[in-house]
Design an enzyme around this catalytic site. Structure first.
Site, mmCIF file in Angstrom:
data_model
loop_
_atom_site.group_PDB
_atom_site.id
_atom_site.type_symbol
_atom_site.label_atom_id
_atom_site.label_comp_id
_atom_site.label_asym_id
_atom_site.label_seq_id
_atom_site.Cartn_x
_atom_site.Cartn_y
_atom_site.Cartn_z
ATOM 1 N N SER A 1 78.469 -88.709 -12.992
ATOM 2 C CA SER A 1 78.628 -87.811 -14.124
ATOM 3 C C SER A 1 79.992 -87.131 -14.096
ATOM 4 O O SER A 1 80.508 -86.773 -13.033
ATOM 5 C CB SER A 1 77.528 -86.740 -14.094
ATOM 6 O OG SER A 1 77.792 -85.705 -15.020
ATOM 7 N N HIS B 1 67.982 -90.080 -22.779
ATOM 8 C CA HIS B 1 68.467 -88.960 -21.971
ATOM 9 C C HIS B 1 67.331 -88.348 -21.148
ATOM 10 O O HIS B 1 67.324 -87.139 -20.886
ATOM 11 C CB HIS B 1 69.101 -87.898 -22.872
ATOM 12 C CG HIS B 1 70.403 -87.365 -22.357
ATOM 13 N ND1 HIS B 1 71.628 -87.846 -22.763
ATOM 14 C CD2 HIS B 1 70.678 -86.398 -21.454
ATOM 15 C CE1 HIS B 1 72.592 -87.187 -22.151
ATOM 16 N NE2 HIS B 1 72.033 -86.299 -21.337
ATOM 17 N N GLY C 1 64.831 -94.107 -17.923
ATOM 18 C CA GLY C 1 63.830 -93.268 -18.559
ATOM 19 C C GLY C 1 62.411 -93.562 -18.129
ATOM 20 O O GLY C 1 61.825 -94.553 -18.565
#
Length: 387
Positions: A126, A274, A306
């Site tokens: 990230s 997400h 997910g």
């Protein structure tokens, strides 16, 4: 600021017991990790947007896809390996980008990377990490573990350019553009808890001018304004003009957008909502994969994240057409539980479960896994083919 000088935020809030619980599954790990974190950070990692409907649906949907094993197959030598970003991976499993690993444990992203590198598990870092991207990729001493850098559509494009240049120099193989977050989702638990990060928390991959203020997540988060006017045609063309790294887009949930991504020439898509943290009541990603795979298979690489909690979930995604699976919260739970060693434990659980599932399903290599290994249990309780 060097990594050794970064503030350390202990995750453990109680010393009620010094003995570690036995961990046999990801659900065991989730519980043990959650017990170690403060309510604020536990809710930040474990929660989703609004009423957590998508968060729950992501997990529950896997139960409708039932395994159909083939028998009397030679599974004496099971090869789980595949490739990603032009590099060999131990199996179709990687770690998704998630922000601020040091909220879970002082080992941070370097600890996550260390566990990944030891197992040749790819990792997407990230932009909001607490460790430098160079330190993270440096955990793969021989460069055999592939890394990608995640970026958002930042309004200040110099942030993206700087990240791309540093990632290229550090040996990263790809850039993953998050496309489902032009603004932050409404996360009620974070609002109720008054989410913030410890004073002095650092984001060393971002430029100095972004290091203060609130970026929409809470106090202490860098002020990163998103370009809400970004479009497929302009954004993808600009990204390609800035780097020769593979370009993937993360956050595709519509077959229509998958087709546009292919037309724009991206190297891969990540089917993702997400983790249920952006727009609530979207479909489970495993169901979306069933829609997108017929559109995209063979035209671009397909990955998904997910709701994955078992090795058999990875198997099901591959059977439906995914080339790769990413997990986010699982790495965080491992980190919160026991630092880098906990991440290794989490990955080993999935690796061993996936290998066992392959063997019991009669598959000795990834290409053996097909839609014929799945049935869908419909609302009437009747089994039907997935395609």
């Amino acid at each position: 600021m060097s990594r050794t000088n970064l503030p350390i935020q202990p995750a453990k809030m109680s010393d009620a017991t010094s003995s570690k619980p036995q961990i046999f599954s990801i659900q065991d790990l989730k519980q043990a990790a959650s017990d170690k974190m403060s309510q604020m950070y536990r809710d930040y990692y474990n929660g989703g947007a609004m009423d957590n409907i998508t968060l729950a649906t992501n997990e529950a949907a896997f139960d409708r896809y039932l395994l159909r094993p083939r028998v009397l197959r030679n599974v004496s030598n099971i090869d789980m390996t595949t490739t990603l970003w032009g590099t060999k991976a131990a199996l179709p499993l990687g770690v998704s980008p998630s922000a601020m690993h040091r909220l879970a444990h002082a080992d941070g992203e370097v600890g996550t990377s260390k566990a990944c590198a030891a197992r040749h598990i790819p990792m997407i870092l990230s932009a909001l990490s607490n460790d430098t991207l160079e330190d993270v990729s440096g955990q793969s001493s021989d460069g055999s573990t592939p890394y990608a850098i995640q970026v958002s559509p930042f309004k200040n494009r110099q942030i993206t350019t700087n990240l791309l240049n540093r990632a290229k120099a550090a040996g990263y193989k790809a850039v993953v553009l998050t496309v489902d977050a032009p603004m932050f989702g409404r996360r009620l638990d974070d609002l109720r808890n008054g989410f913030s990060v410890p004073p002095g928390f650092s984001f060393p991959n971002l430029s100095a001018q972004t290091q203060s203020g609130s970026g929409g997540l809470g106090g202490g988060i860098p002020d990163l304004s998103f370009d809400t006017g970004a479009t497929w045609e302009e954004k993808i063309a600009w990204m390609k003009s800035q780097t020769d790294l593979q370009l993937w887009v993360k956050g595709v949930t519509s077959p229509l957008d998958a087709q546009i991504a292919i037309e724009q020439g991206v190297d891969g898509i990540i089917i993702s909502n997400h983790g249920g943290r952006q727009l609530d009541t979207t479909p489970a990603t495993i169901d979306i994969l069933r829609e997108i795979a017929p559109v995209a298979k063979g035209k671009t690489r397909i990955a998904i994240d997910g709701g994955f909690r078992r090795g058999s979930d990875i198997f099901k995604a591959v059977a439906l057409g995914a080339d790769f699976v990413f997990v986010g919260r699982i790495a965080i739970w491992g980190l919160a539980y026991d630092g880098s060693n906990g991440v290794g434990l989490a990955l080993d659980l999935l690796i061993n479960e996936f290998k066992l599932c392959m063997g019991l399903a009669g598959c000795s290599k990834i290409s053996d896994i097909t839609p014929a290994h799945l049935s869908l249990l419909n609302a009437k309780g009747v089994l039907e083919g997935v395609y």
